[in-house]
Design a protein around this motif. Structure first.
Motif, short mmCIF file in Angstrom:
data_model
loop_
_atom_site.label_atom_id
_atom_site.label_comp_id
_atom_site.label_asym_id
_atom_site.label_seq_id
_atom_site.Cartn_x
_atom_site.Cartn_y
_atom_site.Cartn_z
N LEU A 236 -5.84 5.58 -3.52
CA LEU A 236 -4.65 6.36 -3.20
C LEU A 236 -4.28 6.21 -1.73
CD1 LEU A 236 -2.50 8.39 -4.04
CD2 LEU A 236 -4.14 10.21 -3.55
N ARG A 237 -5.27 6.20 -0.85
CA ARG A 237 -5.00 6.06 0.59
C ARG A 237 -4.29 4.74 0.88
NH1 ARG A 237 -4.34 9.16 4.56
NH2 ARG A 237 -6.20 10.28 4.05
N SER A 238 -4.76 3.65 0.29
CA SER A 238 -4.13 2.34 0.51
C SER A 238 -2.70 2.34 0.00
CB SER A 238 -4.92 1.24 -0.18
OG SER A 238 -6.21 1.15 0.34
N TYR A 239 -2.49 2.92 -1.16
CA TYR A 239 -1.15 2.98 -1.73
C TYR A 239 -0.21 3.77 -0.84
CZ TYR A 239 2.73 4.28 -4.71
OH TYR A 239 3.98 4.50 -5.20
N LEU A 240 -0.66 4.93 -0.36
CA LEU A 240 0.18 5.76 0.50
C LEU A 240 0.48 5.06 1.83
CD1 LEU A 240 -1.33 9.29 -0.18
CD2 LEU A 240 0.83 8.35 -1.02
N ASP A 241 -0.52 4.39 2.40
CA ASP A 241 -0.30 3.64 3.65
C ASP A 241 0.73 2.54 3.45
OD1 ASP A 241 -2.14 5.24 4.92
OD2 ASP A 241 -3.77 3.77 4.82
N PHE A 242 0.62 1.82 2.34
CA PHE A 242 1.57 0.76 2.04
C PHE A 242 2.97 1.34 1.84
CE2 PHE A 242 3.88 -1.67 -1.22
CZ PHE A 242 3.98 -2.89 -0.57
N ASN A 243 3.05 2.44 1.09
CA ASN A 243 4.33 3.08 0.83
C ASN A 243 5.00 3.52 2.12
OD1 ASN A 243 6.35 3.95 -0.88
ND2 ASN A 243 5.40 5.95 -1.23
N LEU B 200 12.04 -0.23 5.91
CA LEU B 200 13.39 -0.07 5.38
C LEU B 200 14.26 0.77 6.31
CD1 LEU B 200 12.70 0.42 1.59
CD2 LEU B 200 13.77 -1.55 2.70
N LEU B 201 13.68 1.82 6.89
CA LEU B 201 14.44 2.63 7.85
C LEU B 201 14.85 1.80 9.06
CD1 LEU B 201 12.57 6.05 7.73
CD2 LEU B 201 14.89 5.56 6.96
N GLY B 202 13.95 0.94 9.52
CA GLY B 202 14.27 0.05 10.63
C GLY B 202 15.39 -0.90 10.29
N LEU B 203 15.35 -1.47 9.09
CA LEU B 203 16.43 -2.37 8.66
C LEU B 203 17.75 -1.63 8.53
CD1 LEU B 203 14.60 -4.56 6.01
CD2 LEU B 203 15.55 -5.32 8.20
N MET B 204 17.70 -0.40 8.00
CA MET B 204 18.93 0.38 7.88
C MET B 204 19.51 0.67 9.26
SD MET B 204 17.84 2.95 4.77
CE MET B 204 19.02 4.18 5.22
N ALA B 205 18.67 1.02 10.22
CA ALA B 205 19.16 1.29 11.57
C ALA B 205 19.74 0.03 12.20
CB ALA B 205 18.03 1.85 12.42
N GLN B 206 19.09 -1.10 11.96
CA GLN B 206 19.51 -2.36 12.55
C GLN B 206 20.85 -2.85 11.97
OE1 GLN B 206 16.58 -5.43 12.12
NE2 GLN B 206 17.84 -6.98 13.09
N ALA C 152 4.48 2.28 5.14
CA ALA C 152 4.86 1.09 5.89
C ALA C 152 6.16 0.50 5.37
CB ALA C 152 3.74 0.05 5.83
N ILE C 153 6.33 0.47 4.05
CA ILE C 153 7.58 -0.03 3.46
C ILE C 153 8.74 0.88 3.86
CG2 ILE C 153 8.79 -0.35 1.26
CD1 ILE C 153 6.91 -2.62 1.89
#
Length: 69
Positions: free
Chosen positions: A27-34, A41-47, A36-37
């Motif tokens: 679960l920890r790995s999944y949440l970390d990955f989620n 995506l927020l960075g791409l939206m801002a850019q 990070a994604i």
């Protein structure tokens, strides 16, 4: 004009043997990955938000009557 009966012939049934094999991760790995994604995506939206259509700037927000429901 074609009848709708012919459209059903184009449907393909995919058997269970073609499904993806489930991957088990912690679960920890999944949440970390989620997270990070989401950050990526927020960075791409801002850019790229300056190139979006005016209506797209409020994507994800309820519109019209849904706002007040």
């Amino acid at each position: 004009m074609k009848s709708n009966k012919n459209q059903m012939a184009d449907v393909v049934t995919i058997s269970r043997s073609h499904w993806d094999v489930p991957i088990r991760v912690s679960l920890r790995s999944y949440l970390d990955f989620n997270r990070a994604i989401d950050r990526g995506l927020l960075g791409l939206m801002a850019q790229w938000s300056h190139t979006a259509a005016p209506n797209a700037k409020h994507a994800g927000e309820p519109s019209g009557r849904a706002r007040f429901a």
